[in-house]
Write a protein that holds these residues in place. Structure first.
Motif, PDB file in Angstrom:
ATOM      1  N   VAL A 168       0.875  -1.211  -0.171  1.00 23.67           N
ATOM      2  CA  VAL A 168       0.146  -0.079  -0.021  1.00 23.67           C
ATOM      3  C   VAL A 168       0.817   1.361  -0.221  1.00 23.67           C
ATOM      4  N   PHE A 169       0.442   2.281  -0.749  1.00 17.22           N
ATOM      5  CA  PHE A 169       1.137   3.630  -0.771  1.00 17.22           C
ATOM      6  C   PHE A 169       0.328   4.587   0.012  1.00 17.22           C
ATOM      7  N   GLU A 170       0.686   5.088   1.032  1.00 15.44           N
ATOM      8  CA  GLU A 170       0.086   5.890   1.782  1.00 15.44           C
ATOM      9  C   GLU A 170       0.618   7.210   2.311  1.00 15.44           C
ATOM     10  N   ASP A 171      -0.093   8.357   2.655  1.00  8.77           N
ATOM     11  CA  ASP A 171       0.662   9.566   3.157  1.00  8.77           C
ATOM     12  C   ASP A 171      -0.068   9.792   4.397  1.00  8.77           C
ATOM     13  N   ALA A 172      -0.805   8.945   5.292  1.00  5.26           N
ATOM     14  CA  ALA A 172      -1.470   9.438   6.229  1.00  5.26           C
ATOM     15  C   ALA A 172      -1.047   8.250   7.085  1.00  5.26           C
ATOM     16  N   LEU A 173      -0.875   8.577   8.430  1.00  5.37           N
ATOM     17  CA  LEU A 173      -0.648   7.522   9.544  1.00  5.37           C
ATOM     18  C   LEU A 173      -1.672   6.275   9.613  1.00  5.37           C
ATOM     19  N   ALA A 174      -3.089   6.949   9.699  1.00  4.75           N
ATOM     20  CA  ALA A 174      -4.000   5.989   9.863  1.00  4.75           C
ATOM     21  C   ALA A 174      -3.992   5.163   8.558  1.00  4.75           C
TER      22      ALA A 174
END
Ligand code: BG6
Ligand code: MG
Length: 216
Positions: A168-174
């Motif tokens: 997964v590529f994500e910018d948010a900690l959640a």
């Protein structure tokens, strides 16, 4: 671990910087309601659903409203937001994203969206990116917010893969936590400071090739 066979992308903040448009629309609503709302407050809305974002803003102003009133306000914010993203241009795709998606396609790696946004199809259309995606899982298909893994597990299922075969590529900690909760690896996109729980952190996709997948 298994070879990576699927990549799941968050939308806002990973593929395109729409946070500034969410901010514009929420600030305009907060102003109307007489609630002070700044860019630091806006950080708390990243990765959070539309209604939950409104709840955060109302709590900043110690305001209570009925569900009906909140639905009207959330609709109003969305109309303003859609006015902003209606002008989105392909040039606003974050640097390196398109090239990375193309490389994944060339290598036969499946691609899914995994976003809380109900506007995701509209945005992907505006950016002419829809054809890169094998499936789109967004706020219209899921009900549990990140860090619940629902959105990413649905993507894994639709790609007919296993969690351990996906990243997964994500910018948010959640979102980072949601991916780990679903048994996937995560590449954080943004600052090491915010995303230290991710398996790898990159600043953005510029200069990033699919070689990164073998480092997981
Ligand atoms: C997330 C954004 O991707 O989508 C949040 O990070 C946003 O800021 C959420 O609130 C829901 O978006 P939309 O487009 O359905 O209001
Ligand atoms: Mg995001």
């Amino acid at each position: 671990m298994n070879k990576i066979k699927g990549c799941i992308f968050d939308l806002d903040g990973v593929i395109v910087d729409t946070a500034k448009y969410h901010y514009l629309a929420w600030s305009s609503l907060a102003k109307e309601l007489g609630i002070a709302f700044n860019e630091d407050d806006n950080e708390r809305l990243k990765g959070v659903s539309r209604m939950e974002s409104l709840n955060i803003i109302l709590s900043l102003g110690n305001r209570k409203m009925t569900l009906e009133e909140k639905e009207l306000l959330a609709d109003k914010k969305n109309k303003k937001y859609v006015e902003c993203i209606d002008k989105l241009k392909e040039e606003e795709i974050l640097p390196g994203v398109k090239e990375f998606l193309q490389e994944l396609r060339n290598e036969g790696i499946k691609i899914s969206l995994g976003s809380a946004s109900k506007n995701s199809r509209f945005i992907l259309d505006k950016l002419a990116l829809k054809n890169y995606f094998d499936c789109i899982i967004d706020g219209n298909k899921i009900s549990k917010a990140k860090p619940d893994p629902e959105v990413f597990l649905a993507a894994v299922r639709e790609m007919e893969l296993k969690s351990e075969e996906c990243v997964v590529f994500e910018d948010a900690l959640a979102g980072v936590r949601a991916a780990h909760n679903g048994g996937m690896k995560v590449i954080g996109v943004g600052s090491e400071e915010n995303l230290s729980e991710a398996d790898i952190v990159i600043k953005g996709f510029e200069g990033i090739s699919t070689d990164i997948l073998s480092k997981l």
